[in-house]
Motif scaffolding. Structure first.
Motif, PDB file in Angstrom:
ATOM      1  N   ILE A   7     -14.798  -2.700 -20.148  1.00 45.94           N
ATOM      2  CA  ILE A   7     -14.215  -1.428 -19.738  1.00 45.94           C
ATOM      3  C   ILE A   7     -15.247  -0.337 -19.963  1.00 45.94           C
ATOM      4  N   ALA A   8     -15.291   0.630 -19.097  1.00 42.82           N
ATOM      5  CA  ALA A   8     -16.234   1.732 -19.275  1.00 42.82           C
ATOM      6  C   ALA A   8     -15.886   2.488 -20.554  1.00 42.82           C
ATOM      7  N   GLU A   9     -16.908   2.737 -21.387  1.00 44.52           N
ATOM      8  CA  GLU A   9     -16.646   3.413 -22.651  1.00 44.52           C
ATOM      9  C   GLU A   9     -16.244   4.867 -22.442  1.00 44.52           C
ATOM     10  N   ILE A 285     -20.841  -5.664  -9.370  1.00 48.09           N
ATOM     11  CA  ILE A 285     -20.380  -4.338  -9.787  1.00 48.09           C
ATOM     12  C   ILE A 285     -19.056  -4.081  -9.086  1.00 48.09           C
ATOM     13  N   GLY A 286     -18.007  -3.864  -9.851  1.00 43.44           N
ATOM     14  CA  GLY A 286     -16.689  -3.601  -9.278  1.00 43.44           C
ATOM     15  C   GLY A 286     -16.215  -2.216  -9.655  1.00 43.44           C
ATOM     16  N   ASP A 287     -16.363  -1.266  -8.743  1.00 47.32           N
ATOM     17  CA  ASP A 287     -15.906   0.103  -8.965  1.00 47.32           C
ATOM     18  C   ASP A 287     -14.537   0.309  -8.333  1.00 47.32           C
ATOM     19  N   CYS A 288     -13.619   0.854  -9.088  1.00 48.93           N
ATOM     20  CA  CYS A 288     -12.294   1.186  -8.556  1.00 48.93           C
ATOM     21  C   CYS A 288     -11.941   2.610  -8.975  1.00 48.93           C
ATOM     22  N   ASP A 298      -1.311  -0.032  -7.068  1.00 54.52           N
ATOM     23  CA  ASP A 298      -1.301  -1.271  -7.836  1.00 54.52           C
ATOM     24  C   ASP A 298      -2.637  -1.965  -7.569  1.00 54.52           C
ATOM     25  N   THR A 299      -3.482  -2.074  -8.592  1.00 56.84           N
ATOM     26  CA  THR A 299      -4.832  -2.596  -8.374  1.00 56.84           C
ATOM     27  C   THR A 299      -5.301  -3.430  -9.561  1.00 56.84           C
ATOM     28  N   TYR A 300      -6.122  -4.429  -9.265  1.00 53.31           N
ATOM     29  CA  TYR A 300      -6.727  -5.239 -10.331  1.00 53.31           C
ATOM     30  C   TYR A 300      -8.004  -5.864  -9.792  1.00 53.31           C
ATOM     31  N   GLU A 301      -9.037  -5.920 -10.624  1.00 57.81           N
ATOM     32  CA  GLU A 301     -10.297  -6.551 -10.230  1.00 57.81           C
ATOM     33  C   GLU A 301     -10.754  -7.508 -11.327  1.00 57.81           C
ATOM     34  N   ALA A 314     -26.396 -13.461 -15.654  1.00 55.18           N
ATOM     35  CA  ALA A 314     -25.329 -12.829 -14.875  1.00 55.18           C
ATOM     36  C   ALA A 314     -25.031 -11.449 -15.452  1.00 55.18           C
ATOM     37  N   ASP A 315     -25.110 -10.436 -14.597  1.00 57.42           N
ATOM     38  CA  ASP A 315     -24.695  -9.073 -14.965  1.00 57.42           C
ATOM     39  C   ASP A 315     -23.381  -8.779 -14.265  1.00 57.42           C
ATOM     40  N   SER A 316     -22.393  -8.326 -15.017  1.00 58.75           N
ATOM     41  CA  SER A 316     -21.063  -8.085 -14.480  1.00 58.75           C
ATOM     42  C   SER A 316     -20.513  -6.795 -15.070  1.00 58.75           C
ATOM     43  N   VAL A 317     -20.211  -5.828 -14.184  1.00 58.77           N
ATOM     44  CA  VAL A 317     -19.780  -4.509 -14.652  1.00 58.77           C
ATOM     45  C   VAL A 317     -18.561  -4.043 -13.859  1.00 58.77           C
ATOM     46  N   PRO A 318     -17.360  -4.175 -14.404  1.00 55.90           N
ATOM     47  CA  PRO A 318     -16.184  -3.570 -13.765  1.00 55.90           C
ATOM     48  C   PRO A 318     -15.983  -2.143 -14.251  1.00 55.90           C
ATOM     49  N   ASN A 319     -15.699  -1.239 -13.339  1.00 56.87           N
ATOM     50  CA  ASN A 319     -15.492   0.170 -13.686  1.00 56.87           C
ATOM     51  C   ASN A 319     -14.181   0.652 -13.080  1.00 56.87           C
ATOM     52  N   LEU A 320     -13.344   1.236 -13.892  1.00 54.05           N
ATOM     53  CA  LEU A 320     -12.046   1.734 -13.439  1.00 54.05           C
ATOM     54  C   LEU A 320     -11.921   3.208 -13.797  1.00 54.05           C
ATOM     55  N   GLU A 321     -11.680   4.032 -12.787  1.00 55.03           N
ATOM     56  CA  GLU A 321     -11.545   5.479 -12.972  1.00 55.03           C
ATOM     57  C   GLU A 321     -10.179   5.907 -12.436  1.00 55.03           C
TER      58      GLU A 321
END
Length: 396
Positions: A7-9, A285-288, A298-301, A314-321
């Motif tokens: 999760i984004a800090e 990179i998953g930006d939402c 209703d969203t999920y990644e 492997a670099d994996s970065v999900p971002n939720l705003e």
């Protein structure tokens, strides 16, 4: 192997990643978009959008002077009543799904000479998929494709990239789904392992429409595929599925931006990848973004990576705003790991040889996602391709 972010800090603090002079864009929505070359500068690799990408391997796509004259070749096999047109740059349908959002995208927009437009009429329901084939690319080329599905239509489009050698393709794909349409778009990247490919796929969803966007990447030296979304009306449903298998020396990068700007919309993003071999590198990179007006979202990644050998990363970065407190749900998850020793032990204790046990584990890892695709010929092809990748690992 990197530790994935869960999760984004912080949502509001800019991160420079060492780029002291670069302008930071803490929100994904604040990053510049433009059709003008001068508005999006050549990146240096310190920018958030480029910090995982090997710049020396992609930089030939940044300057228009590096491109050969003429567009990359494309052929289309479409059932009745689909129309296929080759149109000039000034066709009013082009450039209507968002605007370029990075340097490759803006160079691709300014570099193509003619575009291929595939149009599915309103209320048409296709019995067979539309097949768009990109192959035998030579040199460094741009390309522009547009797929339009009319209101209340139902169709599947398979975009296949294959063959070629020592080539580079910078591509734009615009997808427009009309109101209440149901469209599945499958993008297959099965290049020769010497190919450089940047693909900027911009997706528009009309009111109450359903769009399934499927990305499958197995080939290429460096593939960077960015998928951006534009919800144009309430009630739209977006499903994004991704599968990738990274071999030694390959860099396969997938970037997703789900921009919820309309109320009562739904999205699910699921990408899975396996990596094997020295210097195999995947980036997801998953930006939402859930905007203030997007009530009832209703969203999920989700991203999962399975590392099969030493030397892979492997670099994996999900971002939720989130800018809206009146939503149905939002979440994200990411994990990267090696084989489950307990699963291997269980299979081997029952007489299954180690190499066969590993094959079964990887098949199980991919099978759940592949079976969601819903296009039988693609499902069968993918399972066969996964088997071939695993056989390659055993032979090496």
């Amino acid at each position: 192997m990197t530790t994935p972010n869960t999760i984004a800090e912080t949502m509001n603090k800019a991160h420079s990643h060492g780029g002291g002079s670069e302008k930071a864009h803490p929100s994904r929505a604040d990053r510049p978009t433009s059709f003008e070359l001068d508005d999006i500068a050549v990146p240096h690799g310190r920018e958030e959008d480029w910090r995982f990408t090997p710049m020396r391997r992609i930089e030939r796509l940044f300057e228009p002077a590096n491109y050969d004259v003429g567009d990359a070749p494309v052929t289309v096999d479409a059932p009745t009543p689909v129309t296929v047109e080759t149109v000039a740059r000034d066709d009013k349908r082009l450039g209507t799904v968002l605007a370029p959002g990075d340097r490759t995208a803006v160079v691709a927009w300014n570099g193509f000479e003619q575009a291929t437009v595939v149009e599915i009429p309103a209320e048409a329901e296709l019995d067979a998929p539309v097949r768009i084939n990109v192959a035998n690319v030579e040199g460094t080329r741009a390309q522009h494709l547009m797929i339009r599905a009319g209101a209340f239509s139902k169709a599947t489009v398979i975009l296949s990239h294959a063959d070629s050698a020592q080539a580079a393709l910078n591509q734009t794909v615009e997808v427009e789904t009309g109101d209440s349409a149901n469209l599945t778009v499958v993008s297959l990247q099965e290049w020769d392992d010497t190919v450089l490919h940047a693909s900027n796929q911009r997706l528009a969803l009309g009111r109450d429409s359903k769009l399934t966007h499927i990305v499958v990447t197995f080939g290429g030296d460096l593939v960077r595929l960015c998928a951006d979304t534009d919800f144009r009306g309430p009630g739209a449903e977006l499903t994004m599925l991704g599968i990738y298998f990274v071999d030694g020396g390959q860099h396969l990068e997938h970037r997703v931006f789900v921009d919820h700007s309309q109320p009562k919309c739904f999205s699910r993003v699921t990408y899975k990848g396996a990596l094997q071999g020295k210097d195999a590198h995947s980036v997801w990179i998953g930006d939402c973004l859930i905007r203030e007006a997007a009530d009832g979202t209703d969203t999920y990644e989700l991203n999962r990576n399975l590392v099969l050998t030493e030397g892979a990363k492997a670099d994996s970065v999900p971002n939720l705003e989130i800018e809206n407190g009146e939503i149905e749900g939002a979440g994200h998850a990411s994990a990267t790991g090696r084989f489950d020793d307990e699963q291997l032990f269980y299979l081997m204790s029952r007489g299954v040889p180690e190499h066969e046990a590993r094959r079964l584990v990887v098949r199980g890892f991919f099978a759940e996602l592949i079976n969601q695709i819903g296009v039988p010929e693609v499902v069968d092809h993918l399972m066969a391709t996964v088997e071939a990748e695993l056989a390659k690992s055993r032979n090496n």
